[in-house]
Design a protein around this motif. Structure first.
Motif, PDB file in Angstrom:
ATOM      1  N   ALA A 296      23.130  13.768  22.553  1.00 20.90           N
ATOM      2  CA  ALA A 296      24.361  14.401  23.034  1.00 20.90           C
ATOM      3  C   ALA A 296      25.084  15.110  21.892  1.00 20.90           C
ATOM      4  N   LEU A 300      25.754  19.099  21.936  1.00 21.12           N
ATOM      5  CA  LEU A 300      27.123  19.590  22.008  1.00 21.12           C
ATOM      6  C   LEU A 300      27.565  20.276  20.721  1.00 21.12           C
ATOM      7  N   ARG A 334      40.036  12.571  29.242  1.00 17.85           N
ATOM      8  CA  ARG A 334      38.665  12.256  28.827  1.00 17.85           C
ATOM      9  C   ARG A 334      38.142  11.061  29.606  1.00 17.85           C
ATOM     10  N   LEU A 338      35.001  10.778  32.322  1.00 17.37           N
ATOM     11  CA  LEU A 338      33.877   9.891  32.095  1.00 17.37           C
ATOM     12  C   LEU A 338      33.700   8.872  33.203  1.00 17.37           C
ATOM     13  N   THR A 382      34.452  18.414  30.283  1.00 15.16           N
ATOM     14  CA  THR A 382      33.526  17.334  29.925  1.00 15.16           C
ATOM     15  C   THR A 382      32.836  17.633  28.605  1.00 15.16           C
ATOM     16  N   ILE A 383      32.410  18.887  28.452  1.00 18.69           N
ATOM     17  CA  ILE A 383      31.764  19.267  27.191  1.00 18.69           C
ATOM     18  C   ILE A 383      32.769  19.244  26.048  1.00 18.69           C
ATOM     19  N   GLY A 386      33.576  15.633  25.320  1.00 20.73           N
ATOM     20  CA  GLY A 386      32.457  14.702  25.193  1.00 20.73           C
ATOM     21  C   GLY A 386      32.197  14.291  23.765  1.00 20.73           C
TER      22      GLY A 386
END
Length: 395
Positions: A296, A300, A334, A338, A382-383, A386
């Motif tokens: 991840a 990202l 956030r 999630l 989300t990105i 994240g």
């Protein structure tokens, strides 16, 4: 007694020299019987070559033994030494140890001495000359044996260095990628059998020796320069259930481990490991940094500039808030993303009452409006949230 008295008379030496072809033939025949590993090697044309070599060596000895004190018969003349040295190198190239060759020397010394002694007695050698003759023969054979041992050792050292260079070139070719056929040819030149997969490992130069001792003997080492003065190792067949063993072997060695890839595609594993180093990713303990656990982060942060721009754009509605309020709402947003909007789960993670979560989400909906229901906005948030920015990353 003088050296002249102990040397072989020229007439005796000439008589013995005439019998050398028979002596050489019988010597080789005895070696084939008593040293089985030479049964095939000494057959046919090779056998005749060896007979000629034996005849040359014994002829050289007779030249010295009949020199009348002008030379030391226990010291082989140069052609014989050169031949023995070359024989030792040939044994190393054939993959044989020196055991067989030294055994052949022992058999050859015994057989040749017996036949040459018989010739000498028939030609008139005295008992004292015969005893001295025996000493010289065996000293001469020892010198030839020593030359062969030197040749064998030199060939092993040379071939070892040459193969090491081929292996390093192969590792560099693999990191650069290329057609599978070209990589196969490089592997063949290096006498290296390709495994199923290779895994790229980066680690400090000071840690390499200890690591290599624990890894698969087929592990390749590249001479490519990596930022941070790291060394690249390519470890065979360390995928699946074998990967934990690799990670344990690299424990506390500050290593970065790429993914396993088909051996001819290991350039991808290397690129992944280098990317992790460039991004400053670190392990959360003494274990190696396993890039498979940080996918991840790698995805990202593939483009740090683009991620920063996306984060600023996605969080723009919160930009005018006070620092404390912005931090609380950002963390709530956030957790909400999630946990897919499950209020109790968000409250548990934030250690607040579910009503507090409801209140904060009300504020966020006022700031974002209907955008929080837009799938694209949800994806961007989300990105953006994240991966926390490096300066704000929690321990």
């Amino acid at each position: 007694m003088s050296a002249d008295a102990l040397s072989i008379p020229h007439a005796v030496a000439d008589a013995m020299r005439q019998e050398l072809p028979d002596v050489a033939e019988q010597t080789v025949a005895a070696i084939v019987v008593e040293v089985p590993s030479y049964a095939g090697a000494f057959s046919g044309a090779m056998g005749r070559t060896i007979e000629n070599a034996v005849e040359l060596a014994l002829g050289g000895f007779l030249v010295l033994a009949s020199a009348g004190g002008d030379g030391d018969a226990s010291t082989p003349i140069q052609p014989a030494l050169d031949g023995a040295y070359a024989l030792g190198r040939g044994e190393a190239r054939s993959g044989r140890s020196m055991d067989a060759l030294l055994g052949a020397y022992r058999v050859g010394a015994r057989v040749s001495w017996r036949h040459m002694a018989d010739s000498g007695v028939r030609a008139g050698l005295t008992a004292e000359q015969l005893a001295r003759f025996a000493e010289l023969v065996f000293a001469y054979i020892d010198q030839l044996s020593a030359a062969s041992v030197a040749g064998h050792s030199d060939e092993l050292a040379t071939s070892g260095r040459v193969r090491e260079r081929y292996l390093e070139r192969l590792a560099n070719r693999l990191l650069g990628g290329g057609p599978r056929e070209d990589l196969l040819a490089a592997a063949e030149r290096a006498d290296w059998t390709p495994p199923r997969t290779l895994t790229a490992v980066l680690l400090p130069a000071a840690r390499v020796r200890g690591a290599v001792a624990l890894l698969d003997p087929r592990t390749l080492r590249s001479t490519e320069e990596v930022p941070g003065e790291l060394v690249v190792l390519l470890v065979p067949d360390a995928e699946g259930r074998s990967r934990p063993a690799l990670l344990r072997s690299l424990g506390e060695r500050e290593a970065v481990v790429g993914p396993a890839r088909p051996w001819h595609e290991v350039a991808g594993s290397y690129a992944r490991a280098v990317r992790a180093v460039d991004l400053g990713l670190t392990a959360e303990g003494p274990e190696p940094l396993d890039t498979e656990d940080r996918l991840a982060d790698l995805v990202l942060r593939a483009d740090e500039g683009a991620l920063a721009d996306l984060r600023a754009q996605a969080l723009a509605p919160l930009a005018d808030l006070a620092d404390g309020a912005r931090e609380k709402l950002t963390e709530t947003l956030r957790c909400w993303l999630l946990h897919h909007g499950r209020r109790d789960a968000v409250a548990a993670e934030l250690f607040v009452h579910p009503q507090t979560v409801r209140y904060r989400m009300g504020q966020l909906r006022e700031l974002y409006g209907k955008r929080l229901e837009d799938p694209r906005t949800v994806l961007e948030l989300t990105i953006a949230l994240g991966v926390a920015p490096p300066s704000n990353r929690r321990p």
